[in-house]
Design an enzyme around this catalytic site. Structure first.
Site, PDB file in Angstrom:
ATOM      1  N   HIS A 148      24.716 -12.420 -11.736  1.00 34.82           N
ATOM      2  CA  HIS A 148      25.438 -11.891 -10.578  1.00 34.82           C
ATOM      3  C   HIS A 148      26.950 -12.059 -10.698  1.00 34.82           C
ATOM      4  CE1 HIS A 148      25.093 -16.092  -8.894  1.00 34.82           C
ATOM      5  NE2 HIS A 148      26.306 -15.804  -8.508  1.00 34.82           N
ATOM      6  N   ASP A 153      18.717 -14.104 -13.101  1.00 35.77           N
ATOM      7  CA  ASP A 153      20.130 -14.386 -12.833  1.00 35.77           C
ATOM      8  C   ASP A 153      20.815 -15.050 -14.024  1.00 35.77           C
ATOM      9  OD1 ASP A 153      22.350 -14.114 -11.197  1.00 35.77           O
ATOM     10  OD2 ASP A 153      22.177 -16.149 -10.436  1.00 35.77           O
ATOM     11  N   GLY A 206      31.956 -20.003  -6.482  1.00 33.84           N
ATOM     12  CA  GLY A 206      32.695 -20.064  -7.737  1.00 33.84           C
ATOM     13  C   GLY A 206      32.037 -20.931  -8.783  1.00 33.84           C
ATOM     14  N   ASN A 207      31.123 -21.830  -8.363  1.00 31.13           N
ATOM     15  CA  ASN A 207      30.397 -22.685  -9.309  1.00 31.13           C
ATOM     16  C   ASN A 207      29.329 -21.922 -10.093  1.00 31.13           C
ATOM     17  OD1 ASN A 207      30.803 -25.477  -7.264  1.00 31.13           O
ATOM     18  ND2 ASN A 207      31.085 -25.604  -9.468  1.00 31.13           N
ATOM     19  N   SER A 208      28.956 -20.753  -9.617  1.00 34.14           N
ATOM     20  CA  SER A 208      27.843 -20.030 -10.221  1.00 34.14           C
ATOM     21  C   SER A 208      28.039 -19.822 -11.713  1.00 34.14           C
ATOM     22  CB  SER A 208      27.674 -18.668  -9.547  1.00 34.14           C
ATOM     23  OG  SER A 208      27.261 -18.814  -8.228  1.00 34.14           O
ATOM     24  N   LEU A 266       9.054  -6.056  -6.796  1.00 26.70           N
ATOM     25  CA  LEU A 266       8.454  -5.491  -5.584  1.00 26.70           C
ATOM     26  C   LEU A 266       9.503  -5.232  -4.521  1.00 26.70           C
ATOM     27  CD1 LEU A 266       5.971  -4.625  -3.958  1.00 26.70           C
ATOM     28  CD2 LEU A 266       5.643  -7.028  -3.301  1.00 26.70           C
ATOM     29  N   GLY A 267      10.312  -6.247  -4.206  1.00 30.16           N
ATOM     30  CA  GLY A 267      11.406  -6.027  -3.261  1.00 30.16           C
ATOM     31  C   GLY A 267      11.171  -6.546  -1.860  1.00 30.16           C
ATOM     32  N   VAL A 268      10.502  -7.709  -1.739  1.00 31.98           N
ATOM     33  CA  VAL A 268      10.316  -8.306  -0.419  1.00 31.98           C
ATOM     34  C   VAL A 268      10.794  -9.746  -0.427  1.00 31.98           C
ATOM     35  CG1 VAL A 268       8.368  -6.847   0.270  1.00 31.98           C
ATOM     36  CG2 VAL A 268       7.934  -8.981  -0.975  1.00 31.98           C
TER      37      VAL A 268
END
Length: 394
Positions: free
Chosen positions: A140, A170, A246-248, A300-302
């Site tokens: 991301h 991610d 910002g830590n991501s 799936l998207g839930v």
């Protein structure tokens, strides 16, 4: 190559949302908020470039623990043969570890990442995984960037390009044209124990003057979360080391300087709750990304939260089992199939969905393009719904 002390077994995780909202003022990657009892939460995103994670019935973020502990052994003079303290004196508190040497050693391998996306600016963190310029971070942070710049501890900068992205886990690998870099050594997240001290280093709040270091412990292991974009992540490490916007993408380190997690999210709705992608899970995926492979997985998207008798009574639900859908991602398999918030998933392909892990496992096993058969409780009755699994676009 992405190296470690031993070859680790991958625990394949499932799911991660795409950028959803803009961060106002500070151009950084805000950590996701944790959903409480089905309350919708936001994903981590810095402006339009960085994805934010939201979860239901869990928390996202970074947590890792080291191999050394600051817990002292009991003093012989204050314990009986049975191990009980027989003196009135209070026991000495554990000695506080000095992590300054660790931070000094690790800093050359930690980078700040600045990105542009359609004119907007955002920031995150990464860490060096090979001396020839390969850097691991979160998907991301960089997946949708039109321009990526990396800043090193010595103040030098370099342009970067994306080698590979896995949005659902991610994870991403970027590359700079720079040699002789300091790669951080990898540990084993499978060796972590709750209570072990850990240190997070990263570009918190995109502050000037270099990376921020925070210290904490491993708070929990093997966490499972659902994201607000309908993804399902498993085998996460939870920590109370502060994980801020910002830590991501930054490292979670043991006290001997080994990376045991990739900081990914923090909770704005709780105190000292952060999560990291366990390095045992991340390593085999990152090794594929280093080879330029962009990974897309079934989706799936839930966003769901588990229902039990307590949740059912509190929410006034007419069913006391299954997974309550609290959000449906747009343009997803779920939305196309007509699923909506308030529906309860009772089963998928004949398997009861009392645990969100079952949902994620069946989706992953079925694969993109396959049809899954869902039993859905809606308006007091159970209906059958078929959904064709999609993927996240690279």
């Amino acid at each position: 190559m992405f190296t470690s002390d031993e070859t680790n077994t991958a625990h394949e995780s499932h799911g991660w949302p795409a950028p959803a909202e803009l961060t106002p003022v500070v151009d950084i990657d805000p950590p996701p908020r944790v959903s409480d009892g089905g309350r919708r939460t936001s994903r981590r995103l810095a402006l339009a470039a960085l994805a934010v994670v939201t979860i239901a019935g869990g928390t996202v973020g970074g947590a890792i623990a080291g191999r050394s502990s600051t817990q002292p052994a009991a003093s012989p003079s204050t314990a009986t043969a049975g191990g009980f303290n027989t003196t009135s004196a209070s026991p000495s508190p554990p000695a506080k570890a000095d992590v300054s040497a660790l931070i000094s050693t690790a800093l050359p391998g930690v980078v700040s990442i600045s990105v542009e996306l359609n004119g907007a600016q955002a920031a995150g963190t990464g860490f060096v995984i090979s001396s020839d310029g390969q850097i691991a971070t979160n998907a991301h942070v960089v997946a949708d960037a039109t321009k990526i710049e990396v800043k090193f501890a010595d103040g030098s900068t370099a342009a970067a390009n994306v080698l590979g992205v896995d949005r659902t886990d991610d994870l991403a690998v970027i590359k700079v044209d720079k040699a002789g870099l300091t790669a951080l050594p990898l540990g084993r997240s499978s060796d972590l124990r709750i209570g072990e001290p850990v240190v997070a280093i990263g570009n918190a709040l995109d502050l000037t003057g270099g990376p921020t270091a925070t210290e904490g412990i491993v708070s929990a292991l093997d966490r499972t979360i659902d994201t607000s974009d309908g993804e399902h992540l498993t085998h996460l490490v939870q920590t109370d080391a502060a994980i801020n916007p910002g830590n991501s993408g930054g490292p979670l380190l043991t006290l001997d300087g080994k990376v045991v997690g990739i900081n990914s999210a923090g909770s704005q709705d709780a105190q000292n709750i952060g999560f990291a992608i366990a390095i045992d899970t991340a390593q085999p995926i990152v090794e594929q990304l280093q080879q330029g492979k962009t990974i897309a997985k079934a989706y799936l998207g839930v966003t769901t939260t588990a229902i039990d008798k307590t949740v059912a009574a509190r929410s006034g639900l007419a069913i006391d089992h299954g997974l309550l859908i609290v959000d449906v991602a747009g343009d997803s398999a779920a939305s196309t199939a007509g699923l909506k918030p308030g529906d309860v998933l009772v089963s998928i392909n004949g398997q009861a969905t009392d645990d969100s892990t079952v949902l994620g496992d069946v989706i992953r096993t079925a694969g993109a393009g396959k049809v899954v058969h869902l039993k859905v409780f809606r308006d007091g009755k159970t209906i059958d719904v078929d959904a064709t699994l999609s993927t996240h676009a690279a």
